[in-house]
Write a protein that holds these residues in place. Structure first.
Motif, PDB file in Angstrom:
ATOM      1  N   GLY A   1       0.779  -1.231   0.000  1.00 14.53           N
ATOM      2  CA  GLY A   1       0.000   0.000   0.000  1.00 14.53           C
ATOM      3  C   GLY A   1       0.813   1.284   0.000  1.00 14.53           C
ATOM      4  N   ARG A   2       2.124   1.199   0.167  1.00 19.25           N
ATOM      5  CA  ARG A   2       2.983   2.392   0.168  1.00 19.25           C
ATOM      6  C   ARG A   2       3.699   2.507  -1.170  1.00 19.25           C
ATOM      7  N   GLU A   3       3.746   3.728  -1.698  1.00 15.60           N
ATOM      8  CA  GLU A   3       4.377   3.926  -2.997  1.00 15.60           C
ATOM      9  C   GLU A   3       5.892   3.780  -2.894  1.00 15.60           C
ATOM     10  N   VAL A   4       6.464   3.119  -3.898  1.00 20.16           N
ATOM     11  CA  VAL A   4       7.911   2.954  -4.016  1.00 20.16           C
ATOM     12  C   VAL A   4       8.357   3.848  -5.173  1.00 20.16           C
ATOM     13  N   GLU A   5       9.312   4.711  -4.915  1.00 23.09           N
ATOM     14  CA  GLU A   5       9.815   5.614  -5.952  1.00 23.09           C
ATOM     15  C   GLU A   5      10.614   4.830  -6.986  1.00 23.09           C
ATOM     16  N   LEU A   6      10.347   5.091  -8.267  1.00 27.46           N
ATOM     17  CA  LEU A   6      11.048   4.429  -9.358  1.00 27.46           C
ATOM     18  C   LEU A   6      11.551   5.462 -10.358  1.00 27.46           C
ATOM     19  N   THR A   7      12.694   5.158 -10.957  1.00 26.09           N
ATOM     20  CA  THR A   7      13.128   5.959 -12.100  1.00 26.09           C
ATOM     21  C   THR A   7      12.324   5.488 -13.310  1.00 26.09           C
ATOM     22  N   ALA A   8      12.365   6.245 -14.382  1.00 35.08           N
ATOM     23  CA  ALA A   8      11.646   5.862 -15.600  1.00 35.08           C
ATOM     24  C   ALA A   8      12.162   4.525 -16.120  1.00 35.08           C
ATOM     25  N   ARG A   9      13.452   4.324 -16.082  1.00 38.53           N
ATOM     26  CA  ARG A   9      14.033   3.064 -16.564  1.00 38.53           C
ATOM     27  C   ARG A   9      13.606   1.887 -15.687  1.00 38.53           C
ATOM     28  N   GLU A  10      13.602   2.079 -14.365  1.00 43.52           N
ATOM     29  CA  GLU A  10      13.159   1.012 -13.469  1.00 43.52           C
ATOM     30  C   GLU A  10      11.704   0.639 -13.756  1.00 43.52           C
ATOM     31  N   PHE A  11      10.874   1.654 -13.993  1.00 38.70           N
ATOM     32  CA  PHE A  11       9.478   1.352 -14.309  1.00 38.70           C
ATOM     33  C   PHE A  11       9.370   0.562 -15.614  1.00 38.70           C
TER      34      PHE A  11
ATOM     35  N   LEU B   1      11.493  -1.431 -16.955  1.00 42.20           N
ATOM     36  CA  LEU B   1      11.918  -2.811 -16.709  1.00 42.20           C
ATOM     37  C   LEU B   1      10.804  -3.621 -16.028  1.00 42.20           C
ATOM     38  N   LEU B   2      10.241  -3.062 -14.982  1.00 37.44           N
ATOM     39  CA  LEU B   2       9.157  -3.755 -14.294  1.00 37.44           C
ATOM     40  C   LEU B   2       7.964  -3.962 -15.217  1.00 37.44           C
ATOM     41  N   ASP B   3       7.644  -2.956 -16.007  1.00 34.96           N
ATOM     42  CA  ASP B   3       6.540  -3.042 -16.964  1.00 34.96           C
ATOM     43  C   ASP B   3       6.790  -4.192 -17.938  1.00 34.96           C
ATOM     44  N   TYR B   4       8.003  -4.259 -18.458  1.00 35.85           N
ATOM     45  CA  TYR B   4       8.356  -5.321 -19.400  1.00 35.85           C
ATOM     46  C   TYR B   4       8.196  -6.698 -18.746  1.00 35.85           C
ATOM     47  N   PHE B   5       8.762  -6.856 -17.548  1.00 37.06           N
ATOM     48  CA  PHE B   5       8.679  -8.147 -16.867  1.00 37.06           C
ATOM     49  C   PHE B   5       7.238  -8.511 -16.532  1.00 37.06           C
ATOM     50  N   ALA B   6       6.459  -7.539 -16.117  1.00 38.47           N
ATOM     51  CA  ALA B   6       5.061  -7.804 -15.773  1.00 38.47           C
ATOM     52  C   ALA B   6       4.261  -8.238 -16.998  1.00 38.47           C
ATOM     53  N   ARG B   7       4.468  -7.585 -18.121  1.00 36.85           N
ATOM     54  CA  ARG B   7       3.716  -7.915 -19.336  1.00 36.85           C
ATOM     55  C   ARG B   7       4.202  -9.206 -19.994  1.00 36.85           C
ATOM     56  N   ASN B   8       5.397  -9.651 -19.634  1.00 34.57           N
ATOM     57  CA  ASN B   8       5.960 -10.844 -20.255  1.00 34.57           C
ATOM     58  C   ASN B   8       6.220 -11.952 -19.244  1.00 34.57           C
ATOM     59  N   SER B   9       5.443 -11.957 -18.195  1.00 34.35           N
ATOM     60  CA  SER B   9       5.612 -12.950 -17.134  1.00 34.35           C
ATOM     61  C   SER B   9       5.505 -14.366 -17.701  1.00 34.35           C
ATOM     62  N   GLY B  10       6.475 -15.197 -17.351  1.00 36.27           N
ATOM     63  CA  GLY B  10       6.454 -16.588 -17.786  1.00 36.27           C
ATOM     64  C   GLY B  10       6.960 -16.827 -19.196  1.00 36.27           C
ATOM     65  N   ARG B  11       7.388 -15.783 -19.877  1.00 34.85           N
ATOM     66  CA  ARG B  11       7.902 -15.924 -21.255  1.00 34.85           C
ATOM     67  C   ARG B  11       9.404 -15.725 -21.264  1.00 34.85           C
ATOM     68  N   ALA B  12      10.059 -16.518 -22.057  1.00 33.95           N
ATOM     69  CA  ALA B  12      11.491 -16.355 -22.256  1.00 33.95           C
ATOM     70  C   ALA B  12      11.690 -15.877 -23.693  1.00 33.95           C
ATOM     71  N   SER B  13      11.919 -14.581 -23.839  1.00 36.47           N
ATOM     72  CA  SER B  13      12.128 -14.055 -25.187  1.00 36.47           C
ATOM     73  C   SER B  13      13.090 -12.879 -25.130  1.00 36.47           C
ATOM     74  N   PRO B  14      14.019 -12.843 -26.074  1.00 36.19           N
ATOM     75  CA  PRO B  14      14.945 -11.711 -26.099  1.00 36.19           C
ATOM     76  C   PRO B  14      14.224 -10.467 -26.605  1.00 36.19           C
ATOM     77  N   ALA B  15      14.469  -9.358 -25.960  1.00 38.19           N
ATOM     78  CA  ALA B  15      13.873  -8.092 -26.383  1.00 38.19           C
ATOM     79  C   ALA B  15      14.754  -6.965 -25.851  1.00 38.19           C
ATOM     80  N   THR B  16      14.591  -5.831 -26.450  1.00 38.46           N
ATOM     81  CA  THR B  16      15.340  -4.676 -25.969  1.00 38.46           C
ATOM     82  C   THR B  16      14.412  -3.781 -25.193  1.00 38.46           C
ATOM     83  N   ILE B  17      14.957  -3.228 -24.153  1.00 35.65           N
ATOM     84  CA  ILE B  17      14.213  -2.295 -23.298  1.00 35.65           C
ATOM     85  C   ILE B  17      14.938  -0.970 -23.419  1.00 35.65           C
ATOM     86  N   SER B  18      14.246   0.013 -23.944  1.00 37.92           N
ATOM     87  CA  SER B  18      14.907   1.310 -24.104  1.00 37.92           C
ATOM     88  C   SER B  18      14.572   2.263 -22.992  1.00 37.92           C
TER      89      SER B  18
END
Length: 177
Positions: free
Chosen positions: A148-158, A160-177
């Motif tokens: 329930g408490r907000e965790v501060e993130l940089t744009a890059r950290e977000f 990365l988390l966004d990518y991992f969340a949307r690709n949960s359980g998948r093993a695929s190479p991709a670039t994160i800019s």
């Protein structure tokens, strides 16, 4: 409904077995508790997709379980499934945070339709909010919360988390800019 985790908290062993069988046959993972104390522990720890909750339970009643879930900021849909049919009982259950209230005896197909409706709504919300452990990642607001408490993130950290969340359980190479 297929693949959903359904927690059934019911002290009547025959009804508990019947509900478990019904949801298991539809591809759900069923978690079950026959008393309120065990049910509350599962509700808080097992991260079910939906809870079917009797009110008159040994140890901790269904009202208290629903209240505790909401106090812990759990937005898990709750259907109270009970013999208590007085208006004040229904109102109390809904005011404590239940999403629906079904009176026993109930029609099985109607209960399944209500469960489907709540799971559909939950899955629509889930597309914009990812939960993992004590964390909740709001993909639309670009915010991360822990308990329930907000965790501060940089744009890059977000990103990365966004990518991992949307690709949960998948093993695929991709670039994160």
């Amino acid at each position: 409904m297929n693949g959903s985790r359904i927690l059934i908290i019911e002290d009547d062993p025959t009804l508990l077995r019947g509900l478990s069988d019904t949801f298991t046959a539809r591809g759900c993972q069923v978690l079950a508790a026959a008393d309120g104390e065990a049910g509350l522990k599962l509700a808080l720890s097992a991260q079910p997709d939906l809870v079917l909750l009797d009110i008159m339970l040994p140890n901790v009643n269904g009202y208290e379980i629903c209240r505790a879930m909401r106090e812990h900021s759990l937005d898990t849909p709750v259907i109270m499934l009970t013999a208590k049919d007085q208006e004040q009982d229904v109102v109390l259950g809904l005011n404590l945070g239940a999403d629906d209230y079904v009176v026993k005896p109930f029609r099985r197909q109607e209960l399944l339709a209500r469960v489907n409706a709540l799971l559909r709504r939950r899955n629509a919300v889930r597309q914009s909010v990812c939960r993992f452990g004590p964390y909740q990642l709001d993909l639309e607001a670009h915010r991360l919360f822990r308990d329930g408490r907000e965790v501060e993130l940089t744009a890059r950290e977000f990103r990365l988390l966004d990518y991992f969340a949307r690709n949960s359980g998948r093993a695929s190479p991709a670039t994160i800019s």
